[in-house]
Write a protein that holds these residues in place. Structure first.
Motif: not given
Ligand code: UDP
Ligand code: GLC
Ligand code: MN
Length: 351
Positions: A37-63
């Protein structure tokens, strides 16, 4: 295969909800591919942690935002400039092949066979079938393609202000050159098509493999009644999105995601229970890609909306006026032209 991945994008916490359901639906149907999953800086920390449970690869990119208000206004989707962020998916070069899926899609069966296709394979867009819909596509990560896409975005822009216009200009032989690159429509069945060609949906809908909740109103904008396990309607119980698929989305959300959100403090258990008991009423004013009347209220947290009055009924129109509106693409999905009414009418013709 370790070098194959399903990829999605979420630039904010609302779309993360969609990404979580998509990822869970892929796991539920036993994908053997990686999930990124590609995420941008606006995504909250808690949501990133939840994404980690479902996705193998959580990647921050620029908007990447086209800020092309003129073209976006034609689609009446000012928020879609950020969809250019999708282009970053070509930079995931540790994978040899990927399938990109919008965060508002959900699989209803295993679709790993998509990896047998080549770049760029996609299904037709229901609004203009000579263009492909960029909600689901097979592609090959490549720094060269990535740079060419960015160059095209900078120099020429996109004819719809979002990624779909740009990608269709780049892969501009899609509609004519190689039929193998046309994915069957069941790999990107959009809710809008159900209403525009109901008999086809009745005949083939059961074969759907990927459902795409295309349009302004997304599943997470609705309110779910956990007691009856159904999405709340506005009293007419008619929804723009096919109720069966909408309930399926919410079923995955409540059975597989809600506990993760509670665990990470995104949803408070007490308020969830309380609100669910009180029985919620959908408070949305509907609008979609083709029928845009009022702004959609985003459900801040899926169970935290207080019961609100349903939107006022539309003024009644003569049959002639309604036909005119329909022909102009102004469809009253919630009222006269609702799924139930169209179905009733078709049934009378068919009998
Ligand atoms: N998207 C996002 N944030 C936004 C809008 C879009 O992350 O504010 C991503 C998300 O993956 C979404 C995709 O871009 O599924 C395309 O947008 P959307 O699905 O809303 O467009 P539609 O399919 O309704 O035309
Ligand atoms: C389309 C696609 C979506 C894309 C948007 C903007 O409707 O469904 O994936 O992001 O257009 O181009
Ligand atoms: Mn979409």
């Amino acid at each position: 295969m370790a070098d194959h991945a399903f990829v999605t994008l979420a630039t904010n916490d609302s779309y993360v909800k969609g990404a979580l359901v998509l990822g869970s639906s892929l796991r539920k149907h036993h994908t053997t591919k990686k999930l990124a999953v590609l995420i941008t800086p606006q995504v909250s920390d808690s949501m990133r942690k939840v994404l980690d449970k479902v996705y193998d690869d959580v990647r921050e990119v620029d908007v990447l935002d086209s800020e092309d208000t003129a073209h976006l206004a034609l689609m009446e989707r000012p928020e879609l400039g950020v969809t250019l962020t999708k282009l970053h998916c070509w930079a995931l070069t540790e994978y040899t092949k990927c399938v990109f899926m919008d965060a508002d899609t959900m699989v209803v069966s295993n679709v790993d066979e998509l990896f047998e296709r080549e770049e760029l394979s996609a299904a037709p867009d229901p609004g203009w079938p000579d263009c492909f819909n960029s909600g689901v596509f097979v592609y090959q990560p490549s720094t060269e393609t990535y740079n060419q896409l960015l160059q095209l975005a900078t120099e020429k822009g996109s004819f719809d202000g979002g990624d779909q216009g740009l990608l269709n200009s780049f892969f501009n032989t899609w509609s004519t050159k190689d039929i193998h690159k046309h994915l069957p429509f069941i790999y990107n069945l959009s809710s809008i098509s159900i209403y525009s060609y109901l008999p086809a949906f009745k005949a083939f809908g059961a074969n759907a493999k990927v459902v795409h909740f295309l349009g302004k109103v997304k599943p997470w904008n609705y309110t779910y009644d956990s007691k009856t396990q159904t999405v709340k309607g506005d009293g007419h119980d008619q929804t723009l999105i096919h109720p069966e698929f909408l309930n399926l989305w919410w079923d995955i959300y409540t059975s597989r995601i809600l506990s993760l959100l509670t665990e990470h403090g995104v949803v408070k258990e007490a308020s969830y229970g309380l609100k669910a008991l009180s029985g919620l009423v959908c408070s949305l004013a509907f609008s979609c890609r083709f029928c845009r009347e009022e702004e959609v209220t985003e459900a801040v947290s899926q169970m935290s909306l207080a019961a609100a009055a349903p939107p006022p009924p539309p003024p009644s129109l003569s049959s002639e006026e309604r036909r005119e509106r329909w022909e102009q693409g102004q469809v009253d999905y919630m009222g006269e032209d609702s799924y139930e009414n169209i179905k009733k009418k078709l049934d009378t013709y068919l009998q």
